[in-house]
Design a protein around this motif. Structure first.
Motif, PDB file in Angstrom:
ATOM      1  N   ARG A 124       0.827  -1.213   0.000  1.00 36.73           N
ATOM      2  CA  ARG A 124       0.000   0.000   0.000  1.00 36.73           C
ATOM      3  C   ARG A 124       0.858   1.260   0.000  1.00 36.73           C
ATOM      4  O   ARG A 124       0.382   2.336  -0.351  1.00 36.73           O
ATOM      5  N   ARG A 125       2.129   1.124   0.407  1.00 35.15           N
ATOM      6  CA  ARG A 125       2.989   2.301   0.463  1.00 35.15           C
ATOM      7  C   ARG A 125       3.880   2.435  -0.768  1.00 35.15           C
ATOM      8  O   ARG A 125       4.726   3.311  -0.835  1.00 35.15           O
ATOM      9  N   SER A 126       3.685   1.539  -1.741  1.00 32.03           N
ATOM     10  CA  SER A 126       4.507   1.601  -2.959  1.00 32.03           C
ATOM     11  C   SER A 126       4.341   2.954  -3.651  1.00 32.03           C
ATOM     12  O   SER A 126       3.250   3.538  -3.674  1.00 32.03           O
ATOM     13  N   ALA A 127       5.447   3.444  -4.223  1.00 30.40           N
ATOM     14  CA  ALA A 127       5.382   4.706  -4.971  1.00 30.40           C
ATOM     15  C   ALA A 127       4.443   4.578  -6.165  1.00 30.40           C
ATOM     16  O   ALA A 127       3.986   5.573  -6.720  1.00 30.40           O
ATOM     17  N   TYR A 128       4.183   3.353  -6.580  1.00 30.90           N
ATOM     18  CA  TYR A 128       3.309   3.125  -7.735  1.00 30.90           C
ATOM     19  C   TYR A 128       1.875   2.771  -7.331  1.00 30.90           C
ATOM     20  O   TYR A 128       1.039   2.487  -8.193  1.00 30.90           O
ATOM     21  N   ARG A 129       1.601   2.751  -6.012  1.00 28.64           N
ATOM     22  CA  ARG A 129       0.255   2.349  -5.581  1.00 28.64           C
ATOM     23  C   ARG A 129      -0.812   3.147  -6.319  1.00 28.64           C
ATOM     24  O   ARG A 129      -1.776   2.622  -6.835  1.00 28.64           O
ATOM     25  N   ASP A 130      -0.572   4.445  -6.393  1.00 31.59           N
ATOM     26  CA  ASP A 130      -1.577   5.364  -6.927  1.00 31.59           C
ATOM     27  C   ASP A 130      -1.571   5.436  -8.462  1.00 31.59           C
ATOM     28  O   ASP A 130      -2.256   6.259  -9.058  1.00 31.59           O
ATOM     29  N   TYR A 131      -0.788   4.556  -9.095  1.00 30.94           N
ATOM     30  CA  TYR A 131      -0.849   4.470 -10.562  1.00 30.94           C
ATOM     31  C   TYR A 131      -2.116   3.743 -11.001  1.00 30.94           C
ATOM     32  O   TYR A 131      -2.523   3.810 -12.150  1.00 30.94           O
ATOM     33  N   PRO A 182      -1.042  12.736 -11.887  1.00 34.70           N
ATOM     34  CA  PRO A 182      -0.274  13.424 -12.941  1.00 34.70           C
ATOM     35  C   PRO A 182       0.969  12.650 -13.378  1.00 34.70           C
ATOM     36  O   PRO A 182       1.397  12.777 -14.530  1.00 34.70           O
ATOM     37  N   ASN A 183       1.543  11.847 -12.482  1.00 33.46           N
ATOM     38  CA  ASN A 183       2.720  11.054 -12.875  1.00 33.46           C
ATOM     39  C   ASN A 183       2.370  10.031 -13.951  1.00 33.46           C
ATOM     40  O   ASN A 183       3.151   9.768 -14.862  1.00 33.46           O
ATOM     41  N   VAL A 184       1.190   9.452 -13.816  1.00 27.57           N
ATOM     42  CA  VAL A 184       0.737   8.486 -14.823  1.00 27.57           C
ATOM     43  C   VAL A 184       0.634   9.186 -16.173  1.00 27.57           C
ATOM     44  O   VAL A 184       1.148   8.715 -17.193  1.00 27.57           O
ATOM     45  N   ARG A 185      -0.022  10.332 -16.159  1.00 27.16           N
ATOM     46  CA  ARG A 185      -0.219  11.045 -17.427  1.00 27.16           C
ATOM     47  C   ARG A 185       1.125  11.427 -18.045  1.00 27.16           C
ATOM     48  O   ARG A 185       1.352  11.243 -19.243  1.00 27.16           O
ATOM     49  N   HIS A 186       2.025  11.891 -17.206  1.00 29.42           N
ATOM     50  CA  HIS A 186       3.327  12.313 -17.697  1.00 29.42           C
ATOM     51  C   HIS A 186       4.091  11.147 -18.329  1.00 29.42           C
ATOM     52  O   HIS A 186       4.672  11.278 -19.410  1.00 29.42           O
ATOM     53  N   HIS A 225     -13.042  15.272 -16.139  1.00 31.91           N
ATOM     54  CA  HIS A 225     -11.747  15.769 -16.643  1.00 31.91           C
ATOM     55  C   HIS A 225     -11.317  15.147 -17.961  1.00 31.91           C
ATOM     56  O   HIS A 225     -10.199  15.390 -18.426  1.00 31.91           O
ATOM     57  N   LEU A 226     -12.193  14.371 -18.556  1.00 29.67           N
ATOM     58  CA  LEU A 226     -11.823  13.668 -19.795  1.00 29.67           C
ATOM     59  C   LEU A 226     -11.235  14.622 -20.846  1.00 29.67           C
ATOM     60  O   LEU A 226     -10.147  14.392 -21.384  1.00 29.67           O
ATOM     61  N   HIS A 227     -11.940  15.690 -21.105  1.00 30.14           N
ATOM     62  CA  HIS A 227     -11.478  16.577 -22.187  1.00 30.14           C
ATOM     63  C   HIS A 227     -10.269  17.404 -21.766  1.00 30.14           C
ATOM     64  O   HIS A 227      -9.424  17.737 -22.602  1.00 30.14           O
ATOM     65  N   ASP A 228     -10.146  17.671 -20.469  1.00 26.15           N
ATOM     66  CA  ASP A 228      -8.915  18.333 -19.993  1.00 26.15           C
ATOM     67  C   ASP A 228      -7.712  17.444 -20.266  1.00 26.15           C
ATOM     68  O   ASP A 228      -6.663  17.904 -20.716  1.00 26.15           O
ATOM     69  N   TYR A 229      -7.864  16.168 -19.958  1.00 24.11           N
ATOM     70  CA  TYR A 229      -6.739  15.243 -20.171  1.00 24.11           C
ATOM     71  C   TYR A 229      -6.379  15.170 -21.651  1.00 24.11           C
ATOM     72  O   TYR A 229      -5.199  15.147 -22.020  1.00 24.11           O
ATOM     73  N   LEU A 230      -7.387  15.114 -22.505  1.00 25.29           N
ATOM     74  CA  LEU A 230      -7.090  15.008 -23.940  1.00 25.29           C
ATOM     75  C   LEU A 230      -6.411  16.277 -24.448  1.00 25.29           C
ATOM     76  O   LEU A 230      -5.501  16.213 -25.282  1.00 25.29           O
ATOM     77  N   GLN A 231      -6.830  17.420 -23.930  1.00 27.90           N
ATOM     78  CA  GLN A 231      -6.178  18.664 -24.358  1.00 27.90           C
ATOM     79  C   GLN A 231      -4.744  18.712 -23.845  1.00 27.90           C
ATOM     80  O   GLN A 231      -3.832  19.155 -24.549  1.00 27.90           O
ATOM     81  N   GLU A 232      -4.564  18.237 -22.632  1.00 28.34           N
ATOM     82  CA  GLU A 232      -3.214  18.189 -22.076  1.00 28.34           C
ATOM     83  C   GLU A 232      -2.335  17.236 -22.894  1.00 28.34           C
ATOM     84  O   GLU A 232      -1.187  17.556 -23.240  1.00 28.34           O
ATOM     85  N   MET A 233      -2.889  16.084 -23.239  1.00 27.23           N
ATOM     86  CA  MET A 233      -2.156  15.105 -24.042  1.00 27.23           C
ATOM     87  C   MET A 233      -1.783  15.698 -25.405  1.00 27.23           C
ATOM     88  O   MET A 233      -0.653  15.564 -25.873  1.00 27.23           O
ATOM     89  N   ASN A 234      -2.750  16.365 -26.000  1.00 17.59           N
ATOM     90  CA  ASN A 234      -2.523  16.994 -27.305  1.00 17.59           C
ATOM     91  C   ASN A 234      -1.342  17.972 -27.217  1.00 17.59           C
ATOM     92  O   ASN A 234      -0.413  17.916 -28.027  1.00 17.59           O
TER      93      ASN A 234
END
Ligand code: TEU
Ligand code: CA
Length: 553
Positions: A124-131, A182-186, A225-234
Motif C-alpha cells: 500500500r505504500r509503494s510509490a506506484y500504488r496510486d498508478y 499526474p505522474n501516470v499522465r506524464h 476531466h476527460l477533455h482536460d486530459y485530452l487537451q493536455e495530451m494533445n
C-alpha cells in the motif's frame, strides 16, 4: 474551389485507413501467428488498394490475455510479432510507399504484468500504488461498488496481499490506470513522444472515453476531466505534429464528438462512434442477443452524425473492426448476394463525409467464420461469456449460435491471401482456424478479377482522392422512412453526387422524389453503370450506384 473553412487542410481527410490485426494478417516464420515482417511483406498489396494509413492493433510486449490489449511494456514489441528493428523497418518501408503507420494506444489500462502494476500491488505504500485504482472492500466485505467488467463479472478483484480491490473494466489481467495521477499522465505522454519520434503517423486510442472515470460516483465514461486530459495530451505530445488521432468512444454522442474533434478544441482528429452498432443490441443481453436489422434506424443514426458534424468536427466511417462482426455477414447477404451486398455496403459508407476505415479482409468480402464448438474460440470475452451464460442456463448450442453472429473471433480468423494451404496465411498451424471459404474468397482471386469486391474498394478509395465532393460535399438524406433504400446526396459548388442503394435481396420499384432525379456520370456501381435516375426506378437486389451531376441552381 471554396472548401468549408471548418474542414480545410487535413491530409487525412482524403485518406482511407486500413486496420491490420497483426495476429491474423500474415505469418512470416511459420509459427502460426501473424507478425511485423508479415505485414511489411504485404505493403505492395495495401499500396495497390490505395491505402494511405495502416492502423495496427497492439504489437507491444504483452501476456496476450486480450490479444495484446493488455500491455506489459509500452516500449517493446511482443517477441511473437518481431522486434523494434522489424517495427522501424515496417514504418520506413510503409513511408516509402506513401503509407503511414498508426499505433493502437491502450492507456486506459495495462497488463497486470506491467512493472507499474507489479510494484503497485506489492504494498500500500509503494510509490506506484496510486498508478492504479485501489479501494477498500465495502463495509461488510465484498467489492467497493457494483461496477462490472466488459468481459463479465465484477470490475473489482481483491488482491489478497494488501487486502484491497483494484479496478479492471476489462479482464482482471487489465488493471485500470489512475489518470487522476499526474505522474501516470506524464509517463504516458513521454511514451507517446518516444513513438512519435520513431516516425509513426498517429494513434488510435483504445476506450479513451474511460480515462476521466470517477469510480466513487459510478462514472466510467465522459468523466469531468476527460477533455482536460485530452487537451493536455494533445499539447504534450502530438499537437505540434501533423498526425491523425482517432478515439475509440463507445459512449460518444454527436455532442461529445464535437468536443473531441472540434477544430478549435485541440483534442483528436475524430472518434469512432458506435451508435449504429449498438442500436442492434438487446437491452439486457447486449450483442449476445441481437435485434433484427432495421435500415430505417441505421439511416437515421448515420444521417444524424453526418448532419451534426457537417460544419465542425469530423466523422470516422466504418462497418467493422476486430471487435465487431464481419460487415457482409452483419448487414449484407452472405448466402444470396455476397458480392453485390459487400459492394453495396462499401459504396454507401465510402461516399459519406468522413474518413473510411477498412478492417482487414473486408475488402475481399471475408465473412464471419462459422464455428461449431467452443474449443474453436480463443477470445477471453467469448470464453468468459460462455461460462457465465451456461451457468445462467443457456444451452451450449444457443450460445454458439449467438457467438457466430457477434463473437469477436469469428471476425478475427486469418486473412485469406490465396487458395493455398491455410489460405496462404501461414506455413504452420494457424493460431485460430482459417475460415473454410478461403478457396473462393481470397486476395489472389480478388485482385485478378476486375469485377471483384477488392477492385470495387480500390475504385472507391481512388474516387475519394480525386473528388473533393466526396470529401467535403454537404450531406442530405432522402427517403428516410423507406425500409430498403438508402438515398443521399452530397453537394459542393455546382456539383451534386447522388448515392442510391438497395439494402435488400428483393427488386424494389419506387417513385423517387424530384431532387434525386436527373442524369450525370456514373462514378461507381455494382451492376452496370447507371447514368440517369428516373421518376420510377427499379433497383436490383443490393444494387448501389453513385451519379455525379452539375446541380440545378
Ligand atoms: O474495445 C472496447 C470495448 O468496449 C470492447 O471490448 C467491446 O466492449 C466489446 O468488444 C463488445 O462486446 C477495446 C478494444 O478494441 C478491444 O479489442 C479490447 O478488448 C478492449 O478495448 C480492452 O482493451
Ligand atoms: Ca509469425
Amino acid at each position: 474551389m471554396e472548401l468549408p473553412s471548418t474542414s480545410r487542410n487535413a491530409w487525412w481527410h482524403t485518406a482511407t485507413v486500413y486496420q491490420v490485426y497483426p495476429r491474423s494478417f500474415a505469418d512470416s516464420n511459420g509459427d502460426g501467428v501473424g507478425d511485423l515482417p508479415g505485414i511489411t511483406s504485404k505493403l505492395e498489396y495495401l499500396k495497390a488498394l490505395g491505402i494511405e494509413l495502416i492502423w495496427l492493433s497492439p504489437v507491444y510486449a504483452s501476456p496476450m490475455d486480450d490479444n495484446g490489449y493488455d500491455i506489459s511494456d509500452y516500449q517493446a514489441i511482443a517477441p511473437e510479432f518481431g522486434t523494434l528493428a522489424d517495427f522501424d523497418d515496417l514504418v520506413a518501408q510503409a513511408r516509402s510507399r506513401g503509407i503511414g503507420v498508426v499505433l493502437d494506444l491502450v492507456v486506459n489500462h495495462t497488463s497486470d504484468a506491467h512493472p507499474w502494476f507489479v510494484q503497485s500491488r506489492a504494498s500500500r505504500r509503494s510509490a506506484y500504488r496510486d498508478y492504479y485504482i485501489w479501494r477498500k472492500p465495502a463495509e461488510g466485505g465484498g467489492p467497493p461498488n457494483q461496477l462490472t467488467s466488459s468481459f463479465g463479472g465484477p470490475a473489482w478483484t481483491l488482491d489478497e496481499r494488501t487486502g484491497e480491490y483494484y479496478l479492471h473494466l476489462f479482464s482482471r489481467r487489465q488493471p485500470d490506470l489512475n489518470w487522476a495521477n499526474p505522474n501516470v499522465r506524464h509517463e504516458i505522454y513521454q511514451m507517446m513522444n518516444w513513438w512519435l519520434e520513431r516516425g509513426i503517423a498517429g494513434f488510435r486510442m483504445d476506450v479513451i472515453d474511460y480515462i476521466g472515470k470517477q469510480v466513487d460516483q459510478n462514472i466510467v465514461t465522459d468523466g469531468p476531466h476527460l477533455h482536460d486530459y485530452l487537451q493536455e495530451m494533445n499539447r504534450a505530445t502530438f499537437g505540434s505534429r501533423d498526425v491523425i488521432t482517432v478515439g475509440e468512444t463507445w459512449s460518444a454522442t454527436p455532442g461529445s464528438a464535437l468536443l473531441y474533434s472540434g477544430r478549435a478544441r485541440q483534442e483528436l482528429s475524430m472518434v469512432f462512434q458506435f451508435e449504429h452498432v449498438t442500436q442492434q443490441w438487446d437491452e439486457i443481453y447486449g450483442k449476445w442477443r441481437s435485434q433484427p436489422f432495421d435500415l430505417v434506424k441505421l439511416k437515421s443514426i448515420l444521417g444524424k452524425w453526418q448532419y451534426a458534424l457537417a460544419e465542425d468536427g469530423w466523422n470516422s466511417l466504418f462497418w467493422g473492426n476486430h471487435d465487431l462482426p464481419r460487415a457482409v455477414s452483419k448487414y449484407g447477404d452472405v448466402k444470396g448476394y455476397p458480392v453485390e451486398s459487400a459492394k453495396m455496403l462499401a459504396t454507401v459508407l465510402h461516399l459519406l463525409k468522413g474518413t473510411p476505415f477498412v478492417y482487414q479482409g473486408e475488402e475481399i468480402g471475408m465473412t464471419n467464420a462459422p464455428f461449431t464448438k467452443i474449443e474453436q474460440y480463443r477470445d477471453i470475452e467469448t470464453l468468459n461469456m460462455h461460462r457465465l451464460h451456461l451457468e445462467a442456463g443457456l444451452s451450449p448450442e444457443d450460445f454458439i449460435r449467438g457467438a457466430n453472429e457477434n463473437g469477436r473471433d469469428n471476425a478475427r480468423t486469418p486473412m485469406q491471401w490465396s487458395a493455398g494451404a491455410n489460405a496462404g496465411f501461414t506455413t504452420g498451424i494457424p493460431w485460430i482456424d482459417v475460415n473454410e471459404n478461403y478457396i473462393a474468397i481470397n486476395a489472389e482471386v480478388a485482385m485478378s478479377d476486375e469485377h471483384s469486391i477488392w477492385n470495387h474498394y480500390r475504385r472507391l478509395i481512388l474516387l475519394r482522392k480525386s473528388h473533393p465532393i466526396i470529401v467535403y460535399g454537404r450531406f442530405q438524406s432522402y427517403l428516410d422512412q423507406h425500409p430498403d433504400i438508402f438515398a443521399y446526396t452530397r453537394t459542393l459548388g455546382e456539383q451534386r453526387l447522388t448515392v442510391l442503394a438497395n439494402f435488400s435481396a428483393r427488386t424494389i420499384t419506387l417513385d423517387l422524389p424530384n431532387e434525386l432525379q436527373g442524369s450525370g456520370r456514373c462514378l461507381i456501381s455494382n451492376y452496370d453503370p447507371v447514368h440517369k435516375v428516373d421518376a420510377a426506378m427499379e433497383f436490383r437486389p443490393y444494387e448501389a450506384f453513385a451519379i455525379l451531376a452539375q446541380s440545378r441552381s
